[in-house]
Design a protein around this motif. Structure first.
Motif, PDB file in Angstrom:
ATOM      1  N   SER A  84       0.831  -1.212   0.000  1.00  0.00           N
ATOM      2  CA  SER A  84       0.000   0.000   0.000  1.00  0.00           C
ATOM      3  C   SER A  84       0.863   1.259   0.000  1.00  0.00           C
ATOM      4  CB  SER A  84      -0.956   0.034   1.197  1.00  0.00           C
ATOM      5  OG  SER A  84      -0.324   0.602   2.325  1.00  0.00           O
ATOM      6  N   PHE A  85       0.194   2.391  -0.268  1.00  0.00           N
ATOM      7  CA  PHE A  85       0.875   3.688  -0.320  1.00  0.00           C
ATOM      8  C   PHE A  85       1.443   4.106   1.025  1.00  0.00           C
ATOM      9  CE2 PHE A  85      -2.044   6.735   1.779  1.00  0.00           C
ATOM     10  CZ  PHE A  85      -3.138   5.911   2.016  1.00  0.00           C
ATOM     11  N   LYS A  86       1.036   3.423   2.091  1.00  0.00           N
ATOM     12  CA  LYS A  86       1.469   3.832   3.436  1.00  0.00           C
ATOM     13  C   LYS A  86       2.987   3.751   3.607  1.00  0.00           C
ATOM     14  CE  LYS A  86      -2.830   4.111   4.834  1.00  0.00           C
ATOM     15  NZ  LYS A  86      -3.483   5.338   5.230  1.00  0.00           N
ATOM     16  N   ASP A  87       3.640   2.891   2.821  1.00  0.00           N
ATOM     17  CA  ASP A  87       5.077   2.673   3.029  1.00  0.00           C
ATOM     18  C   ASP A  87       5.913   3.926   2.798  1.00  0.00           C
ATOM     19  OD1 ASP A  87       4.402   0.079   3.588  1.00  0.00           O
ATOM     20  OD2 ASP A  87       5.016  -0.719   1.641  1.00  0.00           O
ATOM     21  N   CYS A 107      -0.286   2.881  16.114  1.00  0.00           N
ATOM     22  CA  CYS A 107      -1.249   3.530  15.221  1.00  0.00           C
ATOM     23  C   CYS A 107      -2.618   2.900  15.408  1.00  0.00           C
ATOM     24  CB  CYS A 107      -0.832   3.403  13.752  1.00  0.00           C
ATOM     25  SG  CYS A 107      -1.015   1.755  13.052  1.00  0.00           S
ATOM     26  N   ALA A 108      -3.643   3.688  15.070  1.00  0.00           N
ATOM     27  CA  ALA A 108      -4.986   3.138  14.857  1.00  0.00           C
ATOM     28  C   ALA A 108      -5.098   2.965  13.360  1.00  0.00           C
ATOM     29  CB  ALA A 108      -6.041   4.120  15.343  1.00  0.00           C
ATOM     30  N   SER A 109      -5.811   1.934  12.918  1.00  0.00           N
ATOM     31  CA  SER A 109      -5.761   1.681  11.478  1.00  0.00           C
ATOM     32  C   SER A 109      -6.984   0.951  10.957  1.00  0.00           C
ATOM     33  CB  SER A 109      -4.504   0.868  11.160  1.00  0.00           C
ATOM     34  OG  SER A 109      -4.403   0.620   9.776  1.00  0.00           O
ATOM     35  N   THR A 110      -7.289   1.204   9.671  1.00  0.00           N
ATOM     36  CA  THR A 110      -8.254   0.365   8.973  1.00  0.00           C
ATOM     37  C   THR A 110      -7.518  -0.796   8.290  1.00  0.00           C
ATOM     38  OG1 THR A 110      -8.123   1.800   7.026  1.00  0.00           O
ATOM     39  CG2 THR A 110      -9.900   2.258   8.591  1.00  0.00           C
ATOM     40  N   GLY A 111      -6.230  -0.938   8.571  1.00  0.00           N
ATOM     41  CA  GLY A 111      -5.495  -2.121   8.123  1.00  0.00           C
ATOM     42  C   GLY A 111      -4.160  -1.853   7.466  1.00  0.00           C
ATOM     43  N   ASN A 112      -4.132  -0.943   6.498  1.00  0.00           N
ATOM     44  CA  ASN A 112      -2.874  -0.759   5.762  1.00  0.00           C
ATOM     45  C   ASN A 112      -1.798  -0.048   6.569  1.00  0.00           C
ATOM     46  OD1 ASN A 112      -3.286  -2.056   3.298  1.00  0.00           O
ATOM     47  ND2 ASN A 112      -4.581  -0.393   2.565  1.00  0.00           N
ATOM     48  N   THR A 113      -2.197   0.952   7.336  1.00  0.00           N
ATOM     49  CA  THR A 113      -1.191   1.647   8.152  1.00  0.00           C
ATOM     50  C   THR A 113      -0.565   0.661   9.126  1.00  0.00           C
ATOM     51  OG1 THR A 113      -2.428   3.702   7.997  1.00  0.00           O
ATOM     52  CG2 THR A 113      -0.803   3.577   9.743  1.00  0.00           C
ATOM     53  N   VAL A 210      -7.647  10.895  -6.178  1.00  0.00           N
ATOM     54  CA  VAL A 210      -7.153  10.201  -4.992  1.00  0.00           C
ATOM     55  C   VAL A 210      -8.342   9.751  -4.122  1.00  0.00           C
ATOM     56  CG1 VAL A 210      -5.584  10.462  -3.000  1.00  0.00           C
ATOM     57  CG2 VAL A 210      -5.280  11.897  -5.005  1.00  0.00           C
ATOM     58  N   PRO A 211      -8.278   8.563  -3.515  1.00  0.00           N
ATOM     59  CA  PRO A 211      -9.343   8.198  -2.564  1.00  0.00           C
ATOM     60  C   PRO A 211      -9.210   9.009  -1.273  1.00  0.00           C
ATOM     61  CG  PRO A 211      -7.900   6.301  -3.062  1.00  0.00           C
ATOM     62  CD  PRO A 211      -7.246   7.514  -3.617  1.00  0.00           C
ATOM     63  N   GLY A 212     -10.334   9.224  -0.599  1.00  0.00           N
ATOM     64  CA  GLY A 212     -10.281   9.986   0.652  1.00  0.00           C
ATOM     65  C   GLY A 212     -10.809   9.190   1.829  1.00  0.00           C
ATOM     66  N   GLY A 213      -9.964   9.035   2.857  1.00  0.00           N
ATOM     67  CA  GLY A 213     -10.372   8.380   4.102  1.00  0.00           C
ATOM     68  C   GLY A 213     -10.103   9.345   5.243  1.00  0.00           C
ATOM     69  N   ASN A 214      -8.925   9.176   5.862  1.00  0.00           N
ATOM     70  CA  ASN A 214      -8.525  10.094   6.933  1.00  0.00           C
ATOM     71  C   ASN A 214      -7.939  11.391   6.342  1.00  0.00           C
ATOM     72  OD1 ASN A 214      -8.643  10.360   9.707  1.00  0.00           O
ATOM     73  ND2 ASN A 214      -6.524   9.719  10.022  1.00  0.00           N
ATOM     74  N   LEU A 215      -7.744  11.368   5.019  1.00  0.00           N
ATOM     75  CA  LEU A 215      -7.376  12.535   4.203  1.00  0.00           C
ATOM     76  C   LEU A 215      -5.928  13.001   4.351  1.00  0.00           C
ATOM     77  CD1 LEU A 215     -10.802  14.392   4.435  1.00  0.00           C
ATOM     78  CD2 LEU A 215      -9.899  13.081   2.510  1.00  0.00           C
ATOM     79  N   GLY A 216      -5.087  12.123   4.866  1.00  0.00           N
ATOM     80  CA  GLY A 216      -3.656  12.439   4.934  1.00  0.00           C
ATOM     81  C   GLY A 216      -3.018  12.411   3.552  1.00  0.00           C
ATOM     82  N   ASN A 217      -3.445  11.463   2.729  1.00  0.00           N
ATOM     83  CA  ASN A 217      -2.760  11.268   1.451  1.00  0.00           C
ATOM     84  C   ASN A 217      -3.001  12.425   0.483  1.00  0.00           C
ATOM     85  OD1 ASN A 217      -1.041   9.657  -0.081  1.00  0.00           O
ATOM     86  ND2 ASN A 217      -2.740   8.750  -1.199  1.00  0.00           N
ATOM     87  N   CYS A 319      -6.569  -3.798  -7.765  1.00  0.00           N
ATOM     88  CA  CYS A 319      -6.335  -2.898  -6.630  1.00  0.00           C
ATOM     89  C   CYS A 319      -7.320  -3.281  -5.547  1.00  0.00           C
ATOM     90  CB  CYS A 319      -6.550  -1.440  -7.029  1.00  0.00           C
ATOM     91  SG  CYS A 319      -8.251  -1.071  -7.515  1.00  0.00           S
ATOM     92  N   GLU A 320      -7.185  -2.695  -4.373  1.00  0.00           N
ATOM     93  CA  GLU A 320      -8.174  -2.984  -3.343  1.00  0.00           C
ATOM     94  C   GLU A 320      -9.375  -2.047  -3.513  1.00  0.00           C
ATOM     95  OE1 GLU A 320      -5.638  -1.673   0.384  1.00  0.00           O
ATOM     96  OE2 GLU A 320      -7.760  -1.652   0.836  1.00  0.00           O
ATOM     97  N   PRO A 321     -10.504  -2.376  -2.864  1.00  0.00           N
ATOM     98  CA  PRO A 321     -11.726  -1.612  -3.120  1.00  0.00           C
ATOM     99  C   PRO A 321     -11.559  -0.097  -2.946  1.00  0.00           C
ATOM    100  CG  PRO A 321     -12.208  -3.529  -1.753  1.00  0.00           C
ATOM    101  CD  PRO A 321     -10.737  -3.509  -1.947  1.00  0.00           C
ATOM    102  N   ALA A 322     -10.885   0.324  -1.894  1.00  0.00           N
ATOM    103  CA  ALA A 322     -10.762   1.768  -1.633  1.00  0.00           C
ATOM    104  C   ALA A 322     -10.086   2.493  -2.795  1.00  0.00           C
ATOM    105  CB  ALA A 322      -9.975   2.006  -0.347  1.00  0.00           C
ATOM    106  N   SER A 323      -9.158   1.824  -3.456  1.00  0.00           N
ATOM    107  CA  SER A 323      -8.449   2.457  -4.579  1.00  0.00           C
ATOM    108  C   SER A 323      -9.367   2.656  -5.776  1.00  0.00           C
ATOM    109  CB  SER A 323      -7.272   1.580  -5.026  1.00  0.00           C
ATOM    110  OG  SER A 323      -6.493   1.168  -3.930  1.00  0.00           O
ATOM    111  N   LEU A 349      -3.767   4.564  -7.314  1.00  0.00           N
ATOM    112  CA  LEU A 349      -4.247   3.294  -6.750  1.00  0.00           C
ATOM    113  C   LEU A 349      -3.454   3.032  -5.474  1.00  0.00           C
ATOM    114  CD1 LEU A 349      -4.640   1.133  -9.999  1.00  0.00           C
ATOM    115  CD2 LEU A 349      -6.270   2.699  -8.908  1.00  0.00           C
ATOM    116  N   THR A 350      -4.162   2.977  -4.372  1.00  0.00           N
ATOM    117  CA  THR A 350      -3.504   3.025  -3.065  1.00  0.00           C
ATOM    118  C   THR A 350      -3.126   1.668  -2.478  1.00  0.00           C
ATOM    119  OG1 THR A 350      -5.762   3.252  -2.261  1.00  0.00           O
ATOM    120  CG2 THR A 350      -4.406   5.252  -2.295  1.00  0.00           C
ATOM    121  N   GLY A 351      -3.828   0.610  -2.917  1.00  0.00           N
ATOM    122  CA  GLY A 351      -3.540  -0.693  -2.295  1.00  0.00           C
ATOM    123  C   GLY A 351      -3.621  -1.839  -3.288  1.00  0.00           C
ATOM    124  N   HIS A 352      -2.898  -2.890  -2.993  1.00  0.00           N
ATOM    125  CA  HIS A 352      -2.780  -4.074  -3.858  1.00  0.00           C
ATOM    126  C   HIS A 352      -4.066  -4.904  -3.816  1.00  0.00           C
ATOM    127  CE1 HIS A 352      -1.076  -7.824  -5.403  1.00  0.00           C
ATOM    128  NE2 HIS A 352      -0.072  -7.081  -5.843  1.00  0.00           N
TER     129      HIS A 352
END
Ligand code: F0G
Length: 407
Positions: A84-87, A107-113, A210-217, A319-323, A349-352
């Motif tokens: 994922s883009f988190k790296d 961290c708190a996470s939805t998984g990738n972080t 870009v996808p938006g979640g916590n909006l850091g990216n 990609c993963e759904p969020a992407s 695309l943010t995740g595999h």
């Protein structure tokens, strides 16, 4: 050259063969090769890297044709070491944690972080604590946190609740917070902007989605393009558009109802679990990126996400759904006349795709979406589905299956 071995990489060793080795190692990372633009470390010997970044940019030929936009590309951040883009952000922030002498990160996470943090913490030799919403993260991501040795706590709370709790915990214990509110995460996460500009020979695309979640990216990418503009490396910024899931759309509502001046948290629901976030921490910075570039913020339905994900899969990318919200969002923007056929568009695309294999299998088996979610789109979905078939073990049966699938 070995990584993360303090021996020989001390602050004093700035010249000579050791420095040459260090530079060579840093140059292999798509983040640290831009180190002059990262005001993070005094001593690059503290860099904790898995050779992140340098991700591919693919021409999306099929989607381009379907949408009538020739120049459509995917920057695939799912091709990073932990998928994922988190790296790109994690290498930066973990290096700071190490340089500052922290022994434990969280961290708190939805998984990738959490997957990314666990890997980099293991490389740095730090302990790591993960808070996740129970039952709401994809197995692939949970398995990575376990594999990399994180202390993983599944809480009866959503992501927003996990983050709130963690903010209290880090006030009470010497634990370094590695969510994207951490400014060093954003420093690393701005580097894909540099890679995108580089890929276009230091011009920029017209539009980045870009996808938006916590909006850091979206915030980090806005920062990256802004800095390049200020440095004179590029002549303008691309429009940056942020796409959310309709069931987790606090930023969309903020634009729609409050002109993006305030944001009311929502209770988030979407099968794109990575972006199941109702109270995004970095929303103000994302608003800045959207407004200063003239981009848009919109949401897409569960069916639109699933269809777009299958189409990205059919391009051979996956990609993963969020992407996939990026392609779903582009379709809407195109239909509304907001993207012209001559524009150059990049989807981030943010995740595999292997992050959430359950989602993919459920889609192809026809068990992902409820009937009321697919109304009017049945034919489109049927054309994309590729369920595995139970076939007799004979050449004739297999060839019949192949022939049948071509019809
Ligand atoms: N795409 C994927 C695959 C993600 O994992 C996330 C966020 C996003 C998009 C949204 O990015 O939060 O910067 O707006 N995942 C976080 C996590 C929240 O914990 O892994 P954002």
């Amino acid at each position: 050259m070995t990584w993360n071995t303090p021996a020989g990489l001390s602050a004093g060793a700035r010249t000579g063969p050791m420095q040459a080795d260090l530079n060579e190692a840093l140059d292999q990372s798509g983040v640290w090769r831009f180190r002059e633009l990262l005001p993070i470390l005094d001593n690059f010997g503290n860099a904790v890297s898995l050779r992140e970044g340098n991700t591919p940019m693919y021409h999306m030929t099929r989607a381009a044709k379907a949408l009538g936009i020739d120049q459509l590309f995917a920057k695939h951040q799912g091709m990073n070491p932990t998928g994922s883009f988190k790296d790109t952000g994690m290498t930066a922030a973990m290096s700071v944690a190490k340089a500052w002498g922290f022994e434990c990160v969280a961290c708190a996470s939805t998984g990738n972080t959490s997957a990314s943090m666990a890997a980099y913490a293991a490389r740095a030799g730090l302990r790591c604590l993960v808070l996740i919403p129970e039952g709401k993260i994809a197995w692939g991501k949970l398995s990575q946190a376990m594999d990399f040795g994180a202390v993983t706590c599944q809480l009866k709370a959503d992501f927003d609740g996990c983050l709130r709790l963690l903010s209290q915990i880090v006030n009470e214990a010497p634990i370094y917070l590695l969510n994207s509110v951490n400014p060093y995460r954003l420093e690393g996460q701005k580097t894909p902007a540099f890679e995108i500009a580089e890929a276009f020979d230091w011009t920029v695309p017209d539009h980045l989605i870009v996808p938006g979640g916590n909006l850091g990216n979206s915030s980090a990418l806005g920062k990256g393009f802004r800095e390049m503009l200020e440095l004179g490396l590029v002549a303008r910024m691309p429009k940056i558009s942020v796409i959310q899931a309709a069931g987790a759309n606090p930023l969309v509502r903020s634009f729609r109802e409050h002109q993006a001046a305030s944001l009311e948290p929502v209770e988030a629901h979407t099968r794109a679990t990575a972006i199941r976030i109702g109270n995004p921490a970095s929303w103000r910075k994302a608003v800045r990126a959207i407004q200063e570039t003239g981009g848009w913020c919109l949401d897409v339905t569960e069916a639109e996400i699933a269809i777009a994900k299958a189409e990205i899969g059919a391009e051979g990318l996956g990609c993963e759904p969020a992407s996939a919200v990026t392609l779903a969002g582009l379709k809407k923007l195109r239909a509304e006349g907001k993207v012209a056929s001559g524009e150059t568009v990049v989807l981030l695309l943010t995740g595999h795709s292997l992050k959430d294999a359950d989602y993919t299998i459920d889609f192809h088996r026809g068990t992902l979406l409820k009937e009321e979610e697919t109304t009017g789109r049945e034919a489109e979905i049927a054309a994309l589905r590729r369920d595995a078939m139970a076939v007799e073990a004979t050449p004739a049966a297999v060839l019949a299956a192949l022939k049948g699938s071509a019809q």
